[in-house]
Enzyme design. Sequence first.
Site, PDB file in Angstrom:
ATOM      1  N   ASN A   1       0.770  -1.265  -0.129  1.00  0.00           N
ATOM      2  CA  ASN A   1      -0.012  -0.072   0.042  1.00  0.00           C
ATOM      3  C   ASN A   1       0.709   1.184   0.075  1.00  0.00           C
ATOM      4  O   ASN A   1       1.575   1.617   1.154  1.00  0.00           O
ATOM      5  CB  ASN A   1      -1.005   0.165   1.329  1.00  0.00           C
TER       6      ASN A   1
ATOM      7  N   LYS B   1       0.003   4.210  -0.331  1.00  0.00           N
ATOM      8  CA  LYS B   1      -0.677   5.521   0.468  1.00  0.00           C
ATOM      9  C   LYS B   1      -0.418   6.820  -0.509  1.00  0.00           C
ATOM     10  O   LYS B   1      -0.218   6.760  -1.874  1.00  0.00           O
ATOM     11  CB  LYS B   1      -0.182   5.647   1.902  1.00  0.00           C
TER      12      LYS B   1
ATOM     13  N   HIS C   1      -9.476   0.823   5.274  1.00  0.00           N
ATOM     14  CA  HIS C   1      -8.209   1.195   5.909  1.00  0.00           C
ATOM     15  C   HIS C   1      -8.418   2.166   7.001  1.00  0.00           C
ATOM     16  O   HIS C   1      -9.324   2.719   6.947  1.00  0.00           O
ATOM     17  CB  HIS C   1      -7.216   1.528   4.951  1.00  0.00           C
TER      18      HIS C   1
ATOM     19  N   GLU D   1      -7.090   4.470   8.010  1.00  0.00           N
ATOM     20  CA  GLU D   1      -6.704   5.726   7.553  1.00  0.00           C
ATOM     21  C   GLU D   1      -8.291   6.485   6.742  1.00  0.00           C
ATOM     22  O   GLU D   1      -8.499   7.819   7.139  1.00  0.00           O
ATOM     23  CB  GLU D   1      -5.616   6.090   6.624  1.00  0.00           C
TER      24      GLU D   1
ATOM     25  N   GLU E   1      -5.079  -5.284  10.580  1.00  0.00           N
ATOM     26  CA  GLU E   1      -3.991  -4.326  10.911  1.00  0.00           C
ATOM     27  C   GLU E   1      -4.337  -3.508  12.035  1.00  0.00           C
ATOM     28  O   GLU E   1      -5.356  -2.546  12.163  1.00  0.00           O
ATOM     29  CB  GLU E   1      -3.941  -3.043   9.478  1.00  0.00           C
TER      30      GLU E   1
ATOM     31  N   GLY F   1       2.516   2.228  10.826  1.00  0.00           N
ATOM     32  CA  GLY F   1       3.444   3.389  10.591  1.00  0.00           C
ATOM     33  C   GLY F   1       3.942   3.951  11.611  1.00  0.00           C
ATOM     34  O   GLY F   1       4.492   4.837  11.876  1.00  0.00           O
TER      35      GLY F   1
ATOM     36  N   SER G   1       3.647  -2.436  10.532  1.00  0.00           N
ATOM     37  CA  SER G   1       5.311  -2.349  10.577  1.00  0.00           C
ATOM     38  C   SER G   1       5.833  -3.472  10.295  1.00  0.00           C
ATOM     39  O   SER G   1       6.604  -4.262  10.953  1.00  0.00           O
ATOM     40  CB  SER G   1       5.416  -1.754  12.039  1.00  0.00           C
TER      41      SER G   1
END
Length: 256
Positions: A9, A11, A97, A99, A169, A175, A214
Amino acid sequence: MRHPVVMGNWKLNGSKEMVSNLIKGLDAALEGVEGVDVAVAPPVMYLDLAEQLIGKAKNKIILGAQNVDVNASGAFTGDISPEMLKDFGASHIIIGHSERREYHSESDEFVAKKFAFLKEHGLTPVLCIGESEAQNEAGETVAVCARQIDAVINTLGVDALNGAIIAYEPIWAIGTGKAATADDAQRIHAAIRAHIAEKSEDVAKQVVIQYGGSVKPENAAAYFAQPDIDGALVGGAALDATSFAAIAKAAAEAKK
């Protein structure tokens, strides 16, 4: 028999030069690697370039995308439809996701609508699920993941998960440099699979469940050695061809 999938991904990262270098570098680094599906999800404006580069690659790389709308066409400024994604060769589409859920207020129900729309158009949903740090500390991880999956199951039925991918996730590991241990990740993956098995054992056995958060070359092998972890959804490490290929190689090696 489940087949591991390692997906990058990207992003909100990229340029024409980066896309070109990354896909060419990944193609070279994947020489001789078998037994794992490798996919990349660049920003949507680079799908055309990525499709061209992947078409010239010697090794198979699957093209994906990071989002989709729930409309086929019309007055929806800034959105992109499943057919547009298909037109540029994208097949594996990330939805849900954290985000998107946080920054765009996407609910479980809205993500389920995207899932249904992708399936209707013959695309592969990559359904992201996962808990916040507070939810993790409160022992709510499995309940949160079950709720996010049930939004799809209750709308479409458990068989809709056939051919789809689930990406667990933990939000606190995305991140941040933090990562769930391989044992902890396996425990959650097994619980997710068991929850699906309550509706259908056959679906639970075949559905691919990736780990994300990560993932790096240094820890990938430990994750992939676990029986219920079928690859990874990779963020930062996917922006480096050597690192991303190393993760794919680890998945292929672990599942031999």
